[in-house]
Structures are given as structure tokens and as C-alpha cells.
Design a protein around this motif. Structure first.
Motif, short mmCIF file in Angstrom:
data_model
loop_
_atom_site.label_atom_id
_atom_site.label_comp_id
_atom_site.label_asym_id
_atom_site.label_seq_id
_atom_site.Cartn_x
_atom_site.Cartn_y
_atom_site.Cartn_z
N SER A 160 85.94 105.08 -36.26
CA SER A 160 85.01 104.12 -36.87
C SER A 160 85.66 102.74 -36.95
O SER A 160 84.99 101.72 -36.85
CB SER A 160 84.56 104.60 -38.24
N LYS A 161 86.99 102.71 -37.11
CA LYS A 161 87.71 101.44 -37.13
C LYS A 161 87.57 100.71 -35.80
O LYS A 161 87.29 99.52 -35.75
CB LYS A 161 89.19 101.69 -37.42
N ASP A 162 87.72 101.45 -34.70
CA ASP A 162 87.60 100.85 -33.37
C ASP A 162 86.17 100.38 -33.09
O ASP A 162 85.96 99.33 -32.49
CB ASP A 162 88.04 101.84 -32.29
N VAL A 163 85.19 101.15 -33.52
CA VAL A 163 83.78 100.79 -33.34
C VAL A 163 83.48 99.51 -34.12
O VAL A 163 82.86 98.58 -33.60
CB VAL A 163 82.84 101.94 -33.77
N ALA A 164 83.92 99.45 -35.37
CA ALA A 164 83.70 98.27 -36.20
C ALA A 164 84.38 97.04 -35.60
O ALA A 164 83.81 95.94 -35.59
CB ALA A 164 84.20 98.52 -37.61
N LYS A 165 85.58 97.22 -35.10
CA LYS A 165 86.33 96.12 -34.49
C LYS A 165 85.59 95.59 -33.26
O LYS A 165 85.47 94.38 -33.07
CB LYS A 165 87.72 96.62 -34.10
N ARG A 178 82.33 95.85 -32.63
CA ARG A 178 81.10 95.18 -33.09
C ARG A 178 81.40 93.78 -33.59
O ARG A 178 80.65 92.84 -33.32
CB ARG A 178 80.43 96.00 -34.19
N LEU A 179 82.48 93.63 -34.34
CA LEU A 179 82.86 92.31 -34.84
C LEU A 179 83.17 91.37 -33.69
O LEU A 179 82.75 90.20 -33.70
CB LEU A 179 84.06 92.42 -35.79
N LYS A 180 83.87 91.85 -32.69
CA LYS A 180 84.16 91.02 -31.51
C LYS A 180 82.88 90.54 -30.86
O LYS A 180 82.75 89.38 -30.47
CB LYS A 180 84.98 91.82 -30.48
N LEU A 181 81.90 91.46 -30.69
CA LEU A 181 80.64 91.09 -30.06
C LEU A 181 79.88 90.06 -30.88
O LEU A 181 79.30 89.12 -30.33
CB LEU A 181 79.77 92.34 -29.86
N ILE A 182 79.90 90.21 -32.20
CA ILE A 182 79.22 89.24 -33.07
C ILE A 182 79.87 87.86 -32.94
O ILE A 182 79.19 86.84 -32.82
CB ILE A 182 79.24 89.72 -34.53
N LEU A 183 81.19 87.83 -32.93
CA LEU A 183 81.90 86.55 -32.80
C LEU A 183 81.63 85.90 -31.45
O LEU A 183 81.44 84.69 -31.36
CB LEU A 183 83.41 86.76 -33.00
N ILE A 184 81.61 86.69 -30.40
CA ILE A 184 81.34 86.16 -29.06
C ILE A 184 79.92 85.60 -28.99
O ILE A 184 79.70 84.51 -28.45
CB ILE A 184 81.55 87.25 -27.99
N GLN A 185 78.95 86.33 -29.54
CA GLN A 185 77.58 85.84 -29.54
C GLN A 185 77.46 84.55 -30.35
O GLN A 185 76.75 83.63 -29.95
CB GLN A 185 76.63 86.91 -30.09
#
Length: 90
Positions: free
Chosen positions: A13-18, A20-27
């Protein structure tokens, strides 16, 4: 070394959250809204469907980053499962 991670194919879940956060920042950095990303997805599938029979339910399109010489650049990554190639293409 964590032996459970070695035999597990499911990401933590840590890797999934990480991720998702990367994708949000990129967007956010590229000012691409989820609505625009969905429009891109629909347009791509419309064009690809002219030539290939695809599995619409398993399509995964996301924004990510790639490292280049001068830093990170945005990238659009698409995973589109192909069922078969259409024979009668106009």
C-alpha cells in the motif's frame, strides 16, 4: 531483505500511495486535469478501435515522468490490451 515482498506479486500500500502521489504531482505540474486526461483516453481508443479490437475495460492510461538529460519530462503511458487485429480496414 523482506521475504514476503520477494514472493508477493501485489505491491504494498505504501508503494501504491507513493505512485499515486507522483501521478498527482505530475498532473499538477503539467496542468492536465482528469477531464482532459479522460478526453485523451476516449480519443485514443476511438482511433485505435478503427484498426484493432481492444478490451475497453482493461485500458490503463496515466501520466508519469521520464528522466532525460535535462531532468524529468512528462510522459503519457498507455496500456491497451489488444484482442485481435481487424482484417477489413478501409
Amino acid at each position: 531483505m523482506d521475504l514476503f515482498k520477494l514472493f508477493s506479486s501485489k505491491p504494498s500500500s505504501k508503494d501504491v500511495a507513493k505512485e499515486r502521489l507522483k501521478l498527482i504531482l505530475i498532473q499538477d505540474r503539467n496542468s492536465i486535469s482528469p477531464k482532459v486526461l479522460e478526453s485523451i483516453r476516449e480519443d485514443m481508443l476511438e482511433v485505435i478501435s478503427k484498426y484493432l479490437e481492444i478490451d475497453d475495460h482493461e485500458v490503463d492510461i496515466k501520466m508519469t515522468s521520464t528522466e532525460e538529460v535535462e531532468g524529468c519530462a512528462p510522459a503519457l503511458i498507455a496500456s491497451i490490451p489488444i484482442k485481435k487485429v481487424k482484417k477489413n480496414i478501409k
